[in-house]
Design a protein around this motif. Structure first.
Motif, PDB file in Angstrom:
ATOM      1  N   TYR A   1     -48.110   8.560 -65.805  1.00  0.00           N
ATOM      2  CA  TYR A   1     -49.015   9.115 -64.792  1.00  0.00           C
ATOM      3  C   TYR A   1     -48.770   8.435 -63.448  1.00  0.00           C
ATOM      4  O   TYR A   1     -48.732   7.208 -63.344  1.00  0.00           O
ATOM      5  CB  TYR A   1     -50.472   8.937 -65.230  1.00  0.00           C
ATOM      6  CG  TYR A   1     -50.757   9.629 -66.542  1.00  0.00           C
ATOM      7  CD1 TYR A   1     -50.996  11.000 -66.579  1.00  0.00           C
ATOM      8  CD2 TYR A   1     -50.745   8.918 -67.738  1.00  0.00           C
ATOM      9  CE1 TYR A   1     -51.231  11.646 -67.783  1.00  0.00           C
ATOM     10  CE2 TYR A   1     -50.975   9.561 -68.950  1.00  0.00           C
ATOM     11  CZ  TYR A   1     -51.212  10.916 -68.968  1.00  0.00           C
ATOM     12  OH  TYR A   1     -51.433  11.564 -70.159  1.00  0.00           O
ATOM     13  N   LEU A   2     -48.648   9.247 -62.431  1.00  0.00           N
ATOM     14  CA  LEU A   2     -48.288   8.748 -61.110  1.00  0.00           C
ATOM     15  C   LEU A   2     -49.478   8.116 -60.388  1.00  0.00           C
ATOM     16  O   LEU A   2     -50.563   8.683 -60.318  1.00  0.00           O
ATOM     17  CB  LEU A   2     -47.732   9.882 -60.247  1.00  0.00           C
ATOM     18  CG  LEU A   2     -46.365  10.434 -60.661  1.00  0.00           C
ATOM     19  CD1 LEU A   2     -45.985  11.601 -59.761  1.00  0.00           C
ATOM     20  CD2 LEU A   2     -45.296   9.354 -60.608  1.00  0.00           C
ATOM     21  N   LEU A   3     -49.251   6.956 -59.851  1.00  0.00           N
ATOM     22  CA  LEU A   3     -50.182   6.282 -58.951  1.00  0.00           C
ATOM     23  C   LEU A   3     -49.329   5.847 -57.764  1.00  0.00           C
ATOM     24  O   LEU A   3     -48.783   4.744 -57.756  1.00  0.00           O
ATOM     25  CB  LEU A   3     -50.848   5.085 -59.637  1.00  0.00           C
ATOM     26  CG  LEU A   3     -51.948   4.357 -58.859  1.00  0.00           C
ATOM     27  CD1 LEU A   3     -53.087   5.302 -58.515  1.00  0.00           C
ATOM     28  CD2 LEU A   3     -52.470   3.165 -59.654  1.00  0.00           C
ATOM     29  N   PRO A   4     -49.179   6.745 -56.782  1.00  0.00           N
ATOM     30  CA  PRO A   4     -48.195   6.507 -55.718  1.00  0.00           C
ATOM     31  C   PRO A   4     -48.378   5.168 -55.013  1.00  0.00           C
ATOM     32  O   PRO A   4     -49.488   4.787 -54.633  1.00  0.00           O
ATOM     33  CB  PRO A   4     -48.443   7.684 -54.762  1.00  0.00           C
ATOM     34  CG  PRO A   4     -48.991   8.761 -55.641  1.00  0.00           C
ATOM     35  CD  PRO A   4     -49.853   8.037 -56.634  1.00  0.00           C
ATOM     36  N   ALA A   5     -47.268   4.478 -54.875  1.00  0.00           N
ATOM     37  CA  ALA A   5     -47.290   3.165 -54.236  1.00  0.00           C
ATOM     38  C   ALA A   5     -47.321   3.303 -52.719  1.00  0.00           C
ATOM     39  O   ALA A   5     -46.870   4.293 -52.156  1.00  0.00           O
ATOM     40  CB  ALA A   5     -46.055   2.370 -54.653  1.00  0.00           C
ATOM     41  N   VAL A   6     -47.900   2.319 -52.079  1.00  0.00           N
ATOM     42  CA  VAL A   6     -47.886   2.243 -50.619  1.00  0.00           C
ATOM     43  C   VAL A   6     -47.749   0.780 -50.240  1.00  0.00           C
ATOM     44  O   VAL A   6     -48.411  -0.088 -50.808  1.00  0.00           O
ATOM     45  CB  VAL A   6     -49.163   2.860 -50.004  1.00  0.00           C
ATOM     46  CG1 VAL A   6     -50.412   2.175 -50.514  1.00  0.00           C
ATOM     47  CG2 VAL A   6     -49.110   2.806 -48.487  1.00  0.00           C
ATOM     48  N   THR A   7     -46.859   0.500 -49.302  1.00  0.00           N
ATOM     49  CA  THR A   7     -46.595  -0.877 -48.887  1.00  0.00           C
ATOM     50  C   THR A   7     -46.684  -0.969 -47.370  1.00  0.00           C
ATOM     51  O   THR A   7     -46.094  -0.140 -46.660  1.00  0.00           O
ATOM     52  CB  THR A   7     -45.184  -1.322 -49.330  1.00  0.00           C
ATOM     53  OG1 THR A   7     -45.050  -1.138 -50.734  1.00  0.00           O
ATOM     54  CG2 THR A   7     -44.937  -2.782 -48.972  1.00  0.00           C
TER      55      THR A   7
END
Length: 342
Positions: free
Chosen positions: A60-66
């Motif tokens: 399941y996707l949990l989009p990363a953000v940096t």
């Protein structure tokens, strides 16, 4: 995106939890991480077993953000360059009020923008792709964590044309408004569009009291076409019809954003055209002066011109406010977002 986990209901998370062989209470823990704590990664979910986190991450996707760049303006505004899971870059701006009682986030809805408005730095970068709902709401989480205070207002006025990403936009707005999540009142959430008629018509039918803002910038068709060439197919007369239908259906006031540019759209002729266009609409006008952007021929008008416009519009009963851009010294003000790393 079918496997975007933040879009799943508690019951759906319970089914996922059962499939993973975990006790039912894990579903509530997972739901709270997603919607109460706004987790940006599965690693943050420290009270979930590692095996369960690994299971979720693989399915399941949990989009990363940096955050790869952060700048702080003299006025307290903070601009962030965020890198998404596919390497794409977007910009987000956190704008505190003078007394720090309010915190507004200007979020992007697309990577780049297809509208090519002449005064907008983002438009010169072109369009890459739409953001998904998580990538929109994650911008709020980044700002809340950095300021260490809850966000009170959200404006979808960053990179992109929101109504060209309608489904993801609406999904994000519901999450922002959700009392179990960010809990930001609908009237404190503003969506700004160049005037996409289909989007305005859809937005009018939504059962939420979100605020609609229109980037107008000229009430003279030929001049608006020059400034905003990709909106030629959405002419001013049809835009006004759509806005009147929106007002009639929702009984809500719209906001016009008008960016004053010296020698381009700040003459008395332009003022008269704006008066005529807005006089019979339930609206509010925000006047802004264009910012000096590297390589742009557009310059701000004299302060006296801005004050004259405000006085004249208010004099004829069109409620008008002069907005002063924040974050100009870090390229964080209106029209300046363009992923410039310093």
């Amino acid at each position: 995106m079918e496997n975007l986990i933040r879009t799943y209901s508690l019951d759906q998370l319970a089914a996922i939890t059962a499939e993973a062989g975990q006790p039912r209470f894990r579903a509530k823990q997972l739901y709270e991480w997603l919607h109460k704590h706004h987790a940006l990664s599965y690693e943050e979910m420290t009270n979930l077993p590692k095996a369960f986190r690994d299971y979720l991450e693989s399915r399941y996707l949990l989009p990363a953000v940096t955050v790869i760049n952060r700048q702080v303006s003299q006025d307290g505004t903070r601009k962030y360059v965020l890198q998404l899971s596919d390497g794409a870059l977007i910009e987000t701006v956190g704008i505190p009020s003078r007394n720090d009682q309010r915190l507004t986030v200007c979020v992007s809805s697309q990577v780049g923008c297809p509208m090519a408005c002449q005064f907008c730095a983002t438009g010169k970068e072109g369009f890459t792709r739409n953001l998904n709902a998580d990538e929109i709401t994650n911008q709020i989480t980044v700002v809340e964590r950095d300021f260490q205070q809850p966000v009170s207002n959200v404006v979808v006025m960053g990179q992109g044309e929101p109504f060209l990403n309608y489904e993801n936009l609406l999904m994000a707005l519901k999450e922002i408004n959700n009392s179990q999540s960010f809990n930001i009142g609908a009237r404190h959430i503003t969506v700004s569009t160049c005037g996409i008629l289909e989007g305005i018509e859809k937005f009018a039918k939504e059962p939420f009291q979100f605020t609609l803002a229109i980037s107008l910038h000229s009430a003279i068709q030929s001049d608006r076409d020059s400034l905003m060439p990709r909106v030629k197919s959405q002419p001013l007369d049809k835009l006004k019809q759509s806005l009147q239908a929106y007002i009639d259906h929702t009984n809500r006031r719209i906001t016009f954003e008008y960016l004053l540019i010296k020698g381009i759209n700040d003459s008395n002729l332009h003022l008269a055209a704006l008066k005529a266009y807005a006089s019979d609409l339930l609206c509010h006008i925000n006047l802004l002066s264009v910012n000096n952007v590297d390589g742009s021929p557009f310059k701000p008008p004299a302060p006296e011109t801005v004050n004259h416009w405000s006085n004249e519009l208010n004099k004829v009963g069109i409620e008008t406010t002069i907005r002063h851009s924040k974050g100009a010294d870090i390229d964080g003000a209106c029209g300046q977002l363009k992923n410039k790393l310093i």
